[in-house]
Write a protein that holds these residues in place. Structure first.
Motif, PDB file in Angstrom:
ATOM      1  N   VAL A   1      40.889 109.314 164.876  1.00  0.00           N
ATOM      2  CA  VAL A   1      40.300 109.036 163.569  1.00  0.00           C
ATOM      3  C   VAL A   1      40.695 110.020 162.478  1.00  0.00           C
ATOM      4  O   VAL A   1      40.548 109.729 161.307  1.00  0.00           O
ATOM      5  CB  VAL A   1      38.756 108.980 163.659  1.00  0.00           C
ATOM      6  CG1 VAL A   1      38.320 107.786 164.482  1.00  0.00           C
ATOM      7  CG2 VAL A   1      38.190 110.267 164.235  1.00  0.00           C
ATOM      8  N   ASP A   2      41.182 111.168 162.816  1.00  0.00           N
ATOM      9  CA  ASP A   2      41.581 112.170 161.825  1.00  0.00           C
ATOM     10  C   ASP A   2      43.008 112.589 162.164  1.00  0.00           C
ATOM     11  O   ASP A   2      43.220 113.443 163.017  1.00  0.00           O
ATOM     12  CB  ASP A   2      40.634 113.364 161.875  1.00  0.00           C
ATOM     13  CG  ASP A   2      40.911 114.377 160.791  1.00  0.00           C
ATOM     14  OD1 ASP A   2      41.612 114.034 159.816  1.00  0.00           O
ATOM     15  OD2 ASP A   2      40.436 115.519 160.906  1.00  0.00           O
TER      16      ASP A   2
ATOM     17  N   ASN B   1      47.314 113.218 161.086  1.00  0.00           N
ATOM     18  CA  ASN B   1      48.395 113.505 160.150  1.00  0.00           C
ATOM     19  C   ASN B   1      49.589 112.674 160.590  1.00  0.00           C
ATOM     20  O   ASN B   1      50.082 112.837 161.704  1.00  0.00           O
ATOM     21  CB  ASN B   1      48.771 114.988 160.168  1.00  0.00           C
ATOM     22  CG  ASN B   1      47.642 115.857 159.705  1.00  0.00           C
ATOM     23  OD1 ASN B   1      46.950 115.530 158.754  1.00  0.00           O
ATOM     24  ND2 ASN B   1      47.438 116.970 160.374  1.00  0.00           N
TER      25      ASN B   1
ATOM     26  N   ASN C   1      52.033 103.400 150.292  1.00  0.00           N
ATOM     27  CA  ASN C   1      51.201 103.873 149.190  1.00  0.00           C
ATOM     28  C   ASN C   1      51.128 102.875 148.040  1.00  0.00           C
ATOM     29  O   ASN C   1      50.317 103.041 147.135  1.00  0.00           O
ATOM     30  CB  ASN C   1      51.716 105.221 148.665  1.00  0.00           C
ATOM     31  CG  ASN C   1      51.371 106.355 149.600  1.00  0.00           C
ATOM     32  OD1 ASN C   1      50.361 106.311 150.300  1.00  0.00           O
ATOM     33  ND2 ASN C   1      52.192 107.373 149.618  1.00  0.00           N
TER      34      ASN C   1
ATOM     35  N   SER D   1      43.791 101.422 156.903  1.00  0.00           N
ATOM     36  CA  SER D   1      42.418 101.308 156.406  1.00  0.00           C
ATOM     37  C   SER D   1      41.402 101.381 157.545  1.00  0.00           C
ATOM     38  O   SER D   1      40.231 101.663 157.309  1.00  0.00           O
ATOM     39  CB  SER D   1      42.240 100.024 155.596  1.00  0.00           C
ATOM     40  OG  SER D   1      42.299  98.891 156.430  1.00  0.00           O
TER      41      SER D   1
ATOM     42  N   ILE E   1      41.645 103.559 159.970  1.00  0.00           N
ATOM     43  CA  ILE E   1      41.594 104.957 160.414  1.00  0.00           C
ATOM     44  C   ILE E   1      40.702 105.724 159.445  1.00  0.00           C
ATOM     45  O   ILE E   1      40.904 105.672 158.228  1.00  0.00           O
ATOM     46  CB  ILE E   1      43.010 105.566 160.470  1.00  0.00           C
ATOM     47  CG1 ILE E   1      43.880 104.785 161.467  1.00  0.00           C
ATOM     48  CG2 ILE E   1      42.951 107.040 160.840  1.00  0.00           C
ATOM     49  CD1 ILE E   1      45.341 105.171 161.446  1.00  0.00           C
ATOM     50  N   THR E   2      39.713 106.436 159.972  1.00  0.00           N
ATOM     51  CA  THR E   2      38.727 107.116 159.150  1.00  0.00           C
ATOM     52  C   THR E   2      39.343 108.100 158.178  1.00  0.00           C
ATOM     53  O   THR E   2      39.051 108.097 156.994  1.00  0.00           O
ATOM     54  CB  THR E   2      37.714 107.860 160.052  1.00  0.00           C
ATOM     55  OG1 THR E   2      37.154 106.932 160.961  1.00  0.00           O
ATOM     56  CG2 THR E   2      36.631 108.514 159.237  1.00  0.00           C
ATOM     57  N   SER E   3      40.222 108.946 158.668  1.00  0.00           N
ATOM     58  CA  SER E   3      40.822 109.973 157.818  1.00  0.00           C
ATOM     59  C   SER E   3      42.273 110.172 158.256  1.00  0.00           C
ATOM     60  O   SER E   3      42.543 110.411 159.427  1.00  0.00           O
ATOM     61  CB  SER E   3      40.045 111.288 157.964  1.00  0.00           C
ATOM     62  OG  SER E   3      40.672 112.315 157.245  1.00  0.00           O
ATOM     63  N   PHE E   4      43.179 110.075 157.292  1.00  0.00           N
ATOM     64  CA  PHE E   4      44.581 110.268 157.618  1.00  0.00           C
ATOM     65  C   PHE E   4      45.306 110.860 156.417  1.00  0.00           C
ATOM     66  O   PHE E   4      44.862 110.753 155.287  1.00  0.00           O
ATOM     67  CB  PHE E   4      45.252 108.945 158.024  1.00  0.00           C
ATOM     68  CG  PHE E   4      45.437 107.983 156.884  1.00  0.00           C
ATOM     69  CD1 PHE E   4      46.586 108.009 156.110  1.00  0.00           C
ATOM     70  CD2 PHE E   4      44.447 107.066 156.573  1.00  0.00           C
ATOM     71  CE1 PHE E   4      46.753 107.132 155.053  1.00  0.00           C
ATOM     72  CE2 PHE E   4      44.602 106.183 155.519  1.00  0.00           C
ATOM     73  CZ  PHE E   4      45.759 106.221 154.756  1.00  0.00           C
ATOM     74  N   SER E   5      46.425 111.497 156.720  1.00  0.00           N
ATOM     75  CA  SER E   5      47.347 111.907 155.668  1.00  0.00           C
ATOM     76  C   SER E   5      48.715 111.363 156.055  1.00  0.00           C
ATOM     77  O   SER E   5      49.065 111.309 157.231  1.00  0.00           O
ATOM     78  CB  SER E   5      47.382 113.426 155.514  1.00  0.00           C
ATOM     79  OG  SER E   5      47.925 114.027 156.667  1.00  0.00           O
TER      80      SER E   5
END
Length: 121
Positions: free
Chosen positions: A37-38, A40, A53, A74, A76-80
């Motif tokens: 979920v978090d 890179n 993007n 969308s 995935i809770t948190s991503f970069s």
């Protein structure tokens, strides 16, 4: 540390961009199925980053793949999503090469496959 890796051949790929999008989609599905979920996410393909993007719907020949990737992101809770230099992407290139020449079709979870250890470390 290798949390997961995947290598599989893809037939019918028409361009490098198409292959990069297929690889991104496979990687995102693996992330989701593993409950990550978090994360890179790194790629050496600036065109993929630009496509993911983008806010407009993609009507290109690989638009459906790009749209799949956007939907998966969308979930995935948190991503970069970060660009990296090609030289820093040796593991990906090794797996892609092995999948293309030997039809390697496998995935690894919570282990580092022997075939990439030298590149990873």
């Amino acid at each position: 540390m290798c949390l997961a890796a995947i290598a599989r051949p893809c037939s019918g790929v028409r361009s490098a961009f198409h292959m990069e999008c297929e690889a991104m989609r496979a990687g995102l599905l693996l992330l989701i199925h593993q409950g990550m979920v978090d994360v890179n996410i790194e790629t050496d393909c600036a065109a993929v980053i630009t496509a993911l993007n983008g806010s407009m719907e993609d009507f290109s020949e690989v638009g459906c793949i790009v749209e799949d990737c956007k939907a998966y992101l969308s979930a995935i809770t948190s991503f970069s999503l970060q660009p990296i230099f090609r030289e820093a992407n040796g593991v990906t290139h090794r797996l892609a090469y092995l999948a293309s020449v030997s039809y390697l079709d496998d995935y690894w979870l919570d282990e580092t496959p022997m075939i990439i250890q030298d590149v990873l470390y």
